[in-house]
Enzyme design. Structure first.
Site, mmCIF file in Angstrom:
data_model
loop_
_atom_site.group_PDB
_atom_site.id
_atom_site.type_symbol
_atom_site.label_atom_id
_atom_site.label_comp_id
_atom_site.label_asym_id
_atom_site.label_seq_id
_atom_site.Cartn_x
_atom_site.Cartn_y
_atom_site.Cartn_z
ATOM 1 N N HIS A 73 47.833 89.134 22.717
ATOM 2 C CA HIS A 73 48.371 89.269 21.351
ATOM 3 C C HIS A 73 47.366 89.989 20.443
ATOM 4 O O HIS A 73 47.731 90.860 19.654
ATOM 5 C CB HIS A 73 48.660 87.885 20.739
ATOM 6 C CG HIS A 73 49.739 87.105 21.423
ATOM 7 N ND1 HIS A 73 49.541 85.829 21.889
ATOM 8 C CD2 HIS A 73 51.029 87.411 21.705
ATOM 9 C CE1 HIS A 73 50.662 85.375 22.423
ATOM 10 N NE2 HIS A 73 51.581 86.310 22.325
ATOM 11 N N LYS A 113 62.868 74.263 19.785
ATOM 12 C CA LYS A 113 62.115 74.714 20.961
ATOM 13 C C LYS A 113 60.836 73.900 21.088
ATOM 14 O O LYS A 113 60.060 73.798 20.135
ATOM 15 C CB LYS A 113 61.791 76.209 20.803
ATOM 16 C CG LYS A 113 61.339 76.872 22.082
ATOM 17 C CD LYS A 113 61.211 78.377 21.900
ATOM 18 C CE LYS A 113 60.368 78.985 22.998
ATOM 19 N NZ LYS A 113 60.114 80.412 22.771
ATOM 20 N N ARG A 171 54.392 93.724 28.612
ATOM 21 C CA ARG A 171 53.428 93.621 29.707
ATOM 22 C C ARG A 171 54.067 94.186 30.975
ATOM 23 O O ARG A 171 54.228 95.374 31.118
ATOM 24 C CB ARG A 171 53.014 92.164 29.918
ATOM 25 C CG ARG A 171 52.160 91.605 28.800
ATOM 26 C CD ARG A 171 52.100 90.111 28.874
ATOM 27 N NE ARG A 171 53.450 89.563 28.883
ATOM 28 C CZ ARG A 171 53.755 88.288 28.792
ATOM 29 N NH1 ARG A 171 52.816 87.404 28.739
ATOM 30 N NH2 ARG A 171 55.007 87.891 28.769
ATOM 31 N N SER A 184 51.036 83.187 27.228
ATOM 32 C CA SER A 184 50.700 81.880 26.651
ATOM 33 C C SER A 184 51.026 80.768 27.637
ATOM 34 O O SER A 184 50.290 79.794 27.781
ATOM 35 C CB SER A 184 51.489 81.655 25.356
ATOM 36 O OG SER A 184 51.171 82.628 24.416
HETATM 37 O O1 PNS Z 1 56.645 84.924 21.717
HETATM 38 P P1 PNS Z 1 58.110 84.871 22.081
HETATM 39 O O2 PNS Z 1 58.539 83.453 22.342
HETATM 40 O O3 PNS Z 1 58.453 85.795 23.212
HETATM 41 O O4 PNS Z 1 58.896 85.392 20.784
HETATM 42 C C1 PNS Z 1 60.298 85.442 20.756
HETATM 43 C C2 PNS Z 1 60.795 85.567 19.314
HETATM 44 C C3 PNS Z 1 60.215 84.451 18.473
HETATM 45 C C4 PNS Z 1 60.353 86.896 18.736
HETATM 46 C C5 PNS Z 1 62.347 85.492 19.321
HETATM 47 O O5 PNS Z 1 62.759 84.337 19.973
HETATM 48 C C6 PNS Z 1 62.923 85.494 17.901
HETATM 49 O O6 PNS Z 1 63.019 86.540 17.293
HETATM 50 N N1 PNS Z 1 63.274 84.296 17.381
HETATM 51 C C7 PNS Z 1 63.815 84.150 16.052
HETATM 52 C C8 PNS Z 1 65.307 83.788 16.119
HETATM 53 C C9 PNS Z 1 66.136 85.035 16.405
HETATM 54 O O7 PNS Z 1 66.173 85.968 15.637
HETATM 55 N N2 PNS Z 1 66.807 85.024 17.574
HETATM 56 C C10 PNS Z 1 67.625 86.130 18.021
HETATM 57 C C11 PNS Z 1 66.823 87.075 18.904
HETATM 58 S S1 PNS Z 1 67.835 88.346 19.553
#
Ligand code: PNS
Length: 157
Positions: free
Chosen positions: A17, A41, A90, A128
């Site tokens: 990150h 979550k 990645r 992570s």
């Molecule tokens: O670090 P991550 O868990 O891969 O991040 C994923 C994240 C937080 C970017 C994604 O789950 C997100 O945007 N969550 C907010 C809710 C949302 O907008 N969901 C629709 C995604 S298409």
């Protein structure tokens, strides 16, 4: 001013990150690192701890702001008046998930664009989830996470 949002769960922030954040700072004047706070979550670290770690680990980047949001990312981006979202890529395995998210976000908010940065080869395998798992089983994570995270992982054991 060129601004971008770098969203994620950051559970916890890793060197992968940080690599993306530092490279984003070279191209953008303002980088909002936004913790997605999803109460449904299960996370290893509390949102408060993840924010604290994000703040301490990015304190040397002048362009970085740390924030958190609940609900849809695209709504958060609009509330900040920012049209660009950054995600790190990645391995090939990331692609399908990222492709689906970027397309879903575009479907519901065509004004928000997602751009991707490839992680450097050093962090290609750092996630992570794996960091948490290996740390809990006693593996040395010092090359993969910043010191404050290393300390938090040790405390979490
Ligand atoms: O670090 P991550 O868990 O891969 O991040 C994923 C994240 C937080 C970017 C994604 O789950 C997100 O945007 N969550 C907010 C809710 C949302 O907008 N969901 C629709 C995604 S298409």
């Amino acid at each position: 001013m060129r601004s971008i949002i770098y969203p994620g769960s950051f559970d916890p922030i890793t060197n992968g990150h940080l690599d993306i954040i530092s490279r984003a700072c070279k191209s953008f004047d303002r980088v909002i690192v936004a913790l997605a706070n999803n109460p449904n979550k299960q996370a290893t670290f509390s949102a408060q701890k993840r924010l604290e770690l994000l703040k301490v680990c990015t304190k040397d980047f002048k362009q970085v702001e740390i924030d958190s949001f609940e609900g849809l990312l695209v709504n958060y981006a609009r509330s900040k008046n920012i049209q660009t979202v950054l995600r790190g890529l990645r391995a090939v395995s990331d692609f399908e998930y990222e492709f689906m998210m970027a397309n879903m976000n575009r479907k519901i908010a065509s004004d928000i664009e997602t751009i991707f940065m490839m992680t450097n080869e050093t962090n290609f395998y750092v996630s992570s989830k794996l960091v948490r798992e290996v740390a809990q089983l006693g593996g040395d994570m010092s090359a993969l996470v910043p010191k404050p995270v290393l300390d938090a992982l040790a405390f979490d054991k």
